[in-house]
Design a protein around this motif. Structure first.
Motif, mmCIF file in Angstrom:
data_model
loop_
_atom_site.group_PDB
_atom_site.id
_atom_site.type_symbol
_atom_site.label_atom_id
_atom_site.label_comp_id
_atom_site.label_asym_id
_atom_site.label_seq_id
_atom_site.Cartn_x
_atom_site.Cartn_y
_atom_site.Cartn_z
ATOM 1 N N THR A 1 0.817 -1.206 0.000
ATOM 2 C CA THR A 1 0.000 0.000 0.000
ATOM 3 C C THR A 1 0.858 1.265 0.000
ATOM 4 N N ARG A 2 2.126 1.137 0.418
ATOM 5 C CA ARG A 2 3.034 2.291 0.434
ATOM 6 C C ARG A 2 4.203 2.015 -0.500
ATOM 7 N N GLN A 3 4.434 2.905 -1.458
ATOM 8 C CA GLN A 3 5.565 2.770 -2.368
ATOM 9 C C GLN A 3 6.832 3.269 -1.676
ATOM 10 N N VAL A 4 7.816 2.397 -1.589
ATOM 11 C CA VAL A 4 9.085 2.770 -0.960
ATOM 12 C C VAL A 4 10.197 2.713 -2.004
ATOM 13 N N HIS A 5 10.816 3.865 -2.252
ATOM 14 C CA HIS A 5 11.929 3.965 -3.190
ATOM 15 C C HIS A 5 13.216 3.948 -2.372
ATOM 16 N N LEU A 6 14.053 2.966 -2.626
ATOM 17 C CA LEU A 6 15.234 2.750 -1.794
ATOM 18 C C LEU A 6 16.489 3.304 -2.472
ATOM 19 N N ILE A 7 17.151 4.225 -1.787
ATOM 20 C CA ILE A 7 18.464 4.728 -2.204
ATOM 21 C C ILE A 7 19.475 4.071 -1.282
ATOM 22 N N THR A 8 20.338 3.236 -1.819
ATOM 23 C CA THR A 8 21.232 2.470 -0.957
ATOM 24 C C THR A 8 22.673 2.594 -1.390
ATOM 25 N N GLY A 9 23.567 2.734 -0.420
ATOM 26 C CA GLY A 9 24.985 2.787 -0.713
ATOM 27 C C GLY A 9 25.464 1.465 -1.287
ATOM 28 N N LEU A 10 26.275 1.539 -2.337
ATOM 29 C CA LEU A 10 26.828 0.321 -2.931
ATOM 30 C C LEU A 10 27.634 -0.440 -1.891
ATOM 31 N N MET A 11 27.436 -1.750 -1.874
ATOM 32 C CA MET A 11 28.158 -2.626 -0.945
ATOM 33 C C MET A 11 28.623 -3.861 -1.707
ATOM 34 N N ALA A 12 29.255 -4.788 -1.020
ATOM 35 C CA ALA A 12 29.765 -5.997 -1.655
ATOM 36 C C ALA A 12 28.687 -6.660 -2.507
ATOM 37 N N SER A 13 29.100 -7.233 -3.658
ATOM 38 C CA SER A 13 28.148 -7.745 -4.651
ATOM 39 C C SER A 13 27.149 -8.732 -4.071
ATOM 40 N N ASP A 14 27.627 -9.687 -3.248
ATOM 41 C CA ASP A 14 26.704 -10.686 -2.715
ATOM 42 C C ASP A 14 25.677 -10.051 -1.791
ATOM 43 N N ARG A 15 26.079 -9.022 -1.071
ATOM 44 C CA ARG A 15 25.140 -8.324 -0.183
ATOM 45 C C ARG A 15 24.122 -7.516 -0.980
ATOM 46 N N MET A 16 24.569 -6.884 -2.061
ATOM 47 C CA MET A 16 23.632 -6.147 -2.918
ATOM 48 C C MET A 16 22.624 -7.096 -3.553
ATOM 49 N N ASP A 17 23.096 -8.245 -4.016
ATOM 50 C CA ASP A 17 22.183 -9.244 -4.597
ATOM 51 C C ASP A 17 21.104 -9.620 -3.588
ATOM 52 N N ALA B 1 9.584 -3.229 -2.345
ATOM 53 C CA ALA B 1 10.282 -2.008 -2.764
ATOM 54 C C ALA B 1 9.846 -1.614 -4.168
ATOM 55 N N ALA B 2 9.648 -0.311 -4.386
ATOM 56 C CA ALA B 2 9.161 0.182 -5.677
ATOM 57 C C ALA B 2 10.290 0.471 -6.649
ATOM 58 N N SER B 3 11.479 0.846 -6.150
ATOM 59 C CA SER B 3 12.622 1.108 -7.020
ATOM 60 C C SER B 3 13.895 1.093 -6.186
ATOM 61 N N PHE B 4 15.024 0.958 -6.893
ATOM 62 C CA PHE B 4 16.337 0.963 -6.247
ATOM 63 C C PHE B 4 17.240 1.961 -6.961
ATOM 64 N N THR B 5 17.936 2.790 -6.180
ATOM 65 C CA THR B 5 18.959 3.667 -6.730
ATOM 66 C C THR B 5 20.261 3.383 -6.001
ATOM 67 N N PRO B 6 21.190 2.637 -6.612
ATOM 68 C CA PRO B 6 22.486 2.388 -5.967
ATOM 69 C C PRO B 6 23.343 3.657 -6.034
ATOM 70 N N VAL B 7 23.894 4.065 -4.894
ATOM 71 C CA VAL B 7 24.716 5.269 -4.871
ATOM 72 C C VAL B 7 26.133 4.932 -4.402
ATOM 73 N N LEU B 8 27.095 5.572 -5.038
ATOM 74 C CA LEU B 8 28.492 5.402 -4.663
ATOM 75 C C LEU B 8 28.787 6.359 -3.514
ATOM 76 N N ALA B 9 28.955 5.800 -2.315
ATOM 77 C CA ALA B 9 29.209 6.596 -1.120
ATOM 78 C C ALA B 9 30.699 6.529 -0.761
ATOM 79 N N GLU B 10 31.124 7.386 0.147
ATOM 80 C CA GLU B 10 32.529 7.427 0.533
ATOM 81 C C GLU B 10 33.017 6.086 1.068
ATOM 82 N N ARG B 11 32.147 5.372 1.779
ATOM 83 C CA ARG B 11 32.557 4.117 2.407
ATOM 84 C C ARG B 11 32.087 2.886 1.644
ATOM 85 N N SER B 12 31.641 3.048 0.409
ATOM 86 C CA SER B 12 31.193 1.908 -0.390
ATOM 87 C C SER B 12 32.373 0.982 -0.677
#
Length: 240
Positions: free
Chosen positions: A74-90, A101-112
């Motif tokens: 009932t609630r659309q959640v758009h997730l902006i997430t810091g890039l992490m290790a491939s297996d964790r992102m999968d 989740a309605a969408s994903f935006t992977p972001v390159l953060a300082e600690r990615s």
């Protein structure tokens, strides 16, 4: 009943060849002509389909009746997430898709820990989109969340400010002034954009940028959850 995503628009009464991945799956399941499967194209609803012919590497089906089936949160959640290790992102994309989740935006953060560019970044995005599609096939969702191209965290915050993003904007944070998530959620708000950091969290500079862009810091409690666990816990609160 086996469910398969088809990237082309489906139409009742048509016949088509299943894409290679779906065809292989049908063959692994040892389905025979006359067997019934379910197809969806991501536009909403699903179609009955019947296997017409089984080749050595191809499967032909007839598309049947369309059903208006809505399994979306009932609630659309758009997730902006810091890039992490491939297996964790999968794992995150698979489980977050199951949770609505309605969408994903992977972001390159300082600690990615994962840093991609160019062709490698696009290949990984294509892979993550396939992970989301597979999770929709398994979970019964008929709308496939979009995995957007990777973007730098600072650039994403500037984009948010420029676009005047609609809905509520929340930031998973360990800061002392973070509000409990359940308390922060607005009753009746049907769209939320949620930021979650990579392993090690967002840097102080990045958290400040998110706040400046209008994101409200929220907390999941006293426990410090892993980067791939925290957004899932938040999604469970917001979508179930």
């Amino acid at each position: 009943m086996p469910r398969f995503h088809i990237s082309t628009d489906l139409t009742s009464g048509s016949e088509l060849m299943l894409p290679p991945g779906a065809a292989r799956h049908v063959q692994v399941l040892r389905l025979q002509p006359g067997a019934t499967i379910t197809l969806f194209d991501g536009r909403g609803g699903e179609w009955d389909a019947q296997v017409l012919r089984m080749g050595r590497s191809d499967v032909q089906v007839a598309v049947g009746e369309h059903h208006v089936v809505d399994c979306e949160a009932t609630r659309q959640v758009h997730l902006i997430t810091g890039l992490m290790a491939s297996d964790r992102m999968d794992w995150l994309i698979e489980k977050a898709t199951e949770l609505g989740a309605a969408s994903f935006t992977p972001v390159l953060a300082e600690r990615s820990s994962l840093r991609l560019s160019g062709e490698r970044a696009e290949k990984k995005r294509t892979h993550w989109q396939a992970v989301a599609i597979s999770a929709c096939e398994q979970s019964g969702r008929n709308l496939v969340p979009v995995v957007k191209p990777q973007v730098a965290f600072e650039a994403q915050m500037k984009s948010v400010q420029a676009s005047e993003l609609s809905g509520q904007k929340l930031l998973l944070s360990l800061a002392e002034d973070a509000i409990p998530l359940r308390q922060a959620l607005h009753v009746g708000q049907d769209e939320v954009t949620l930021i979650s950091g990579p392993e090690g969290g967002l840097s102080p500079k990045e958290e400040a940028a998110a706040r400046a862009a209008g994101f409200v810091p929220v907390s999941l409690g006293r426990q410090v959850l892993r980067a791939e666990t925290a957004p899932l816990a938040a999604l469970a609160v917001m979508t179930i």
